[in-house]
Design a protein around this motif. Structure first.
Motif, short mmCIF file in Angstrom:
data_model
loop_
_atom_site.label_atom_id
_atom_site.label_comp_id
_atom_site.label_asym_id
_atom_site.label_seq_id
_atom_site.Cartn_x
_atom_site.Cartn_y
_atom_site.Cartn_z
N THR A 1 0.86 -1.18 0.00
CA THR A 1 0.00 0.00 0.00
C THR A 1 0.90 1.23 0.00
OG1 THR A 1 -0.09 -0.06 2.43
CG2 THR A 1 -1.86 -1.16 1.23
N HIS A 2 0.40 2.32 -0.55
CA HIS A 2 1.25 3.49 -0.76
C HIS A 2 0.78 4.65 0.12
CE1 HIS A 2 4.37 5.70 -2.49
NE2 HIS A 2 3.86 6.02 -3.66
N ARG A 3 1.53 4.93 1.17
CA ARG A 3 1.17 6.00 2.09
C ARG A 3 2.07 7.23 1.92
NH1 ARG A 3 -3.64 5.07 2.85
NH2 ARG A 3 -3.74 6.17 4.83
N THR A 4 3.39 7.02 1.77
CA THR A 4 4.31 8.12 1.54
C THR A 4 5.43 7.66 0.61
OG1 THR A 4 6.01 7.75 3.26
CG2 THR A 4 3.95 8.78 3.97
N LEU A 5 6.27 8.60 0.22
CA LEU A 5 7.44 8.29 -0.61
C LEU A 5 8.41 7.36 0.13
CD1 LEU A 5 8.64 9.23 -3.41
CD2 LEU A 5 9.99 10.87 -2.10
N MET A 6 8.29 7.31 1.46
CA MET A 6 9.20 6.53 2.28
C MET A 6 8.87 5.04 2.32
SD MET A 6 11.43 8.65 3.47
CE MET A 6 12.14 7.62 4.73
N ASP A 7 7.75 4.62 1.76
CA ASP A 7 7.33 3.21 1.87
C ASP A 7 8.41 2.21 1.46
OD1 ASP A 7 4.85 4.03 2.79
OD2 ASP A 7 3.93 3.97 0.81
N PRO A 8 8.98 2.32 0.23
CA PRO A 8 10.01 1.34 -0.16
C PRO A 8 11.27 1.43 0.70
CG PRO A 8 9.16 2.53 -2.07
CD PRO A 8 8.69 3.26 -0.86
N VAL A 9 11.61 2.64 1.15
CA VAL A 9 12.80 2.82 1.99
C VAL A 9 12.60 2.12 3.33
CG1 VAL A 9 14.32 4.49 3.11
CG2 VAL A 9 13.36 4.99 0.85
N VAL A 10 11.43 2.32 3.93
CA VAL A 10 11.13 1.67 5.21
C VAL A 10 11.12 0.15 5.04
CG1 VAL A 10 9.38 1.38 7.00
CG2 VAL A 10 9.89 3.66 6.12
N LEU A 11 10.56 -0.34 3.95
CA LEU A 11 10.54 -1.78 3.71
C LEU A 11 11.96 -2.33 3.61
CD1 LEU A 11 8.85 -4.31 3.11
CD2 LEU A 11 8.98 -3.72 0.69
N SER A 12 12.83 -1.61 2.89
CA SER A 12 14.23 -2.04 2.80
C SER A 12 14.91 -2.02 4.16
CB SER A 12 14.99 -1.14 1.82
OG SER A 12 14.54 -1.32 0.50
N THR A 13 14.55 -1.03 4.97
CA THR A 13 15.11 -0.95 6.33
C THR A 13 14.70 -2.15 7.16
OG1 THR A 13 15.06 1.48 6.24
CG2 THR A 13 15.20 0.46 8.42
N VAL A 14 13.44 -2.54 7.05
CA VAL A 14 12.94 -3.69 7.81
C VAL A 14 13.61 -4.97 7.33
CG1 VAL A 14 10.91 -5.11 8.24
CG2 VAL A 14 10.74 -2.62 8.38
N LEU A 15 13.77 -5.12 6.01
CA LEU A 15 14.40 -6.32 5.46
C LEU A 15 15.92 -6.30 5.58
CD1 LEU A 15 12.22 -6.67 2.22
CD2 LEU A 15 12.05 -8.03 4.31
N ARG A 16 16.46 -5.12 5.92
CA ARG A 16 17.91 -4.93 6.13
C ARG A 16 18.73 -5.21 4.88
NH1 ARG A 16 18.60 -7.24 12.35
NH2 ARG A 16 16.78 -6.11 13.17
N ARG A 17 18.13 -4.86 3.75
CA ARG A 17 18.84 -4.93 2.47
C ARG A 17 18.14 -3.99 1.50
NH1 ARG A 17 15.68 -9.62 2.72
NH2 ARG A 17 14.42 -10.05 0.85
N LYS A 18 18.86 -3.51 0.52
CA LYS A 18 18.31 -2.54 -0.41
C LYS A 18 17.50 -3.24 -1.49
CE LYS A 18 21.90 0.95 0.30
NZ LYS A 18 22.89 1.85 -0.35
N ILE A 19 16.19 -2.99 -1.47
CA ILE A 19 15.28 -3.58 -2.44
C ILE A 19 14.92 -2.50 -3.47
CG2 ILE A 19 13.13 -4.84 -2.78
CD1 ILE A 19 15.03 -6.24 -0.90
N PRO A 20 15.16 -2.73 -4.75
CA PRO A 20 14.78 -1.73 -5.76
C PRO A 20 13.28 -1.46 -5.73
CG PRO A 20 16.23 -3.39 -6.71
CD PRO A 20 15.84 -3.90 -5.35
#
Length: 488
Positions: free
Chosen positions: A284-303
């Motif tokens: 779901t898309h709430r802010t521009l930070m969504d993919p960045v936060v997801l990468s932070t949780v997964l602890r790896r950079k996800i495109p």
């Protein structure tokens, strides 16, 4: 035809003083200087009200909030910002009585331009009577209004020359002089006496809204915002620098030291191994930070797949971005290529939505892979919204990090079973709708058929496209120009 006349301030909306709405116009259409000036004049406005000169206090508010602004800017704030705050302050008991009549007229001491859209579209009123802003021939507001309390009252009377209204809703201390027009009168607090047995109408919900302020700027809240602003800018700078310097695996621990919090629910899938295709995280898309936060949780950079974000945002992004073209075949090849290299994040709504609604999901993602993991993203902030339709999108992360305690919630759902994907014969639209429904159920949101074009037509008058040919220098100039209104 049975009719009702109701005041807006202190009746349909609870707050009898429109000061906070003028503060919103000052902040969103001009900037911090005008915002601070209007707050500085609040004691004088309040004193005039106590002395029985509330009409003079109102004119002072109008002048400070609007003088020198383009009428298009005031209309934009009235269309995209004010309805949300009016809706949050609505008196539902007064609304139930008001909505039960055939002809509904709203009377306001606020300039009509500020309230008409909300009152007609969301409160379903037939007529709005208020003062009129005086606009010069160049399209700028002079700060003066045409019409006082007496003239507004006389205009209301002209609407009911043939038949007087059945009910008048309003404060017993009101300055409007149309008490004699109605057969009945009702004063707040309003008790719904079920005058009519017809089906209850509901106010049209505010799904899309813009502006940076989260809370309605009452005098105390506005003062708190002004005092926090320098600390917020410093805190945002520190948070962003630390986020760019530290590895992803360290950010969740360090963010707690600076007031940030990430709540994780569910079990994320492990990284892909070998030659297998990557996992497609559908968020779901709430802010521009969504993919960045997801990468932070997964602890790896996800495109992350993007479309209409600025070039500057792409350059500053701590994770790889994949820009789509809106050409279906080209975009499909890009996504397949990225999935062949590993995991990928996609937000099929195509734009953010602040309210508890999910926009329509694009079905493209469902055609390209069966390894789909839905992720429900949500966030909470205290002072500033991290999204904008008309403003500079490159500032979205800055406003997010300016909040004292930003909180993100990330909920991983189970990977879709094969029978729920296109491999089992389901259509891409069925799969996309199914993913939308389970994500909405997880968040307690409501599904809609609105798209990004619907959002930007409402809020900005365009389709939300950002030019791909805009240079980096132009993007920097736009960021710098965004701060100019703060100095006006």
């Amino acid at each position: 035809m049975e009719s009702v006349v109701s005041e807006l301030e202190g009746t349909l909306v609870k707050d009898p003083v429109p000061f906070s709405y003028f503060m919103l116009v000052a902040f969103e259409a001009s900037g911090l200087i005008r915002f601070a000036l209007l707050l500085l004049l609040w004691p004088m406005i309040r004193l005039l009200d106590v002395l029985g000169m509330d009409d003079a206090g109102l004119k002072l508010m109008v002048f400070v909030a609007t003088a020198g602004l383009r009428v298009s800017e005031i209309e934009s704030v009235s269309r995209a910002v004010l309805p949300k705050f009016y809706m949050d302050d609505i008196d539902m008991e007064a609304w139930k009585v008001f909505s039960s009549y055939d002809k509904r007229v709203v009377v306001t001491k606020t300039p009509r331009i500020m309230v008409e859209r909300f009152v007609k579209e969301h409160l379903r009123a037939d007529e709005v009577v208020g003062s009129e802003l005086v606009i010069n021939r160049f399209g700028f507001a002079t700060g003066f209004v045409d019409g006082d309390i007496a003239s507004i009252s006389s205009r209301v009377a002209k609407l009911f020359v043939d038949e007087e209204p059945i009910l008048r809703l309003g404060r017993d201390t009101s300055s409007f002089q149309f008490f004699s027009l109605s057969q009945e009168q009702m004063h707040p607090p309003v008790a719904n006496q079920n005058h009519h047995n017809r089906q209850l109408l509901r106010p049209l919900p505010v799904i899309f809204h813009d502006g940076r302020l989260v809370k309605r700027p009452t005098p105390s809240t506005a003062l708190l915002i002004l005092l926090w602003m320098p600390f917020g800018i410093l805190l945002a700078t520190i948070r962003i620098i630390i986020g760019l310097m530290l590895p992803m695996r360290a950010i969740p621990y360090v963010s707690r030291l600076f007031g940030g919090k990430i709540i994780v629910k569910g079990k994320p899938p492990p990284p892909v191994s070998g030659s297998s295709s990557g996992v497609l995280f559908v968020c779901t898309h709430r802010t521009l930070m969504d993919p960045v936060v997801l990468s932070t949780v997964l602890r790896r950079k996800i495109p992350a797949v993007t479309y209409s974000i600025s070039r500057l945002s792409e350059i500053l992004s701590p994770i790889p971005t994949v820009r789509l073209t809106r050409i279906r075949e080209v975009d499909a090849e890009k996504i397949k290529l990225e999935l062949g290299n590993g995991d990928l994040v996609v937000c099929p709504e195509g734009t953010t939505c602040r309210e508890p609604f999910l926009l329509r999901f694009s079905a493209l993602f469902a055609e390209l892979t069966d390894r789909i993991v839905p992720v429900a993203m949500n966030y909470r902030v205290g002072f500033f919204h991290a999204t904008t339709a008309k403003g500079c999108k490159a500032l979205d992360p800055i406003f997010f990090f300016m909040n004292p305690r930003p909180v993100y919630e990330v909920t991983f759902l189970n990977q879709l079973p094969v029978e729920a994907t296109c491999s089992s014969g389901k259509s891409p639209h069925d799969v996309a709708n199914y993913v939308q429904r389970i994500l909405a159920a997880t968040l307690g949101f409501e599904c809609t058929n609105f798209t990004r074009k619907d959002k930007y037509r409402v809020l900005a008058g365009n389709d939300g496209t950002v030019s791909c040919t805009t240079s980096f220098v132009d993007q920097v100039k736009k960021v710098v120009s965004t701060f100019k209104p703060f100095l006006q």
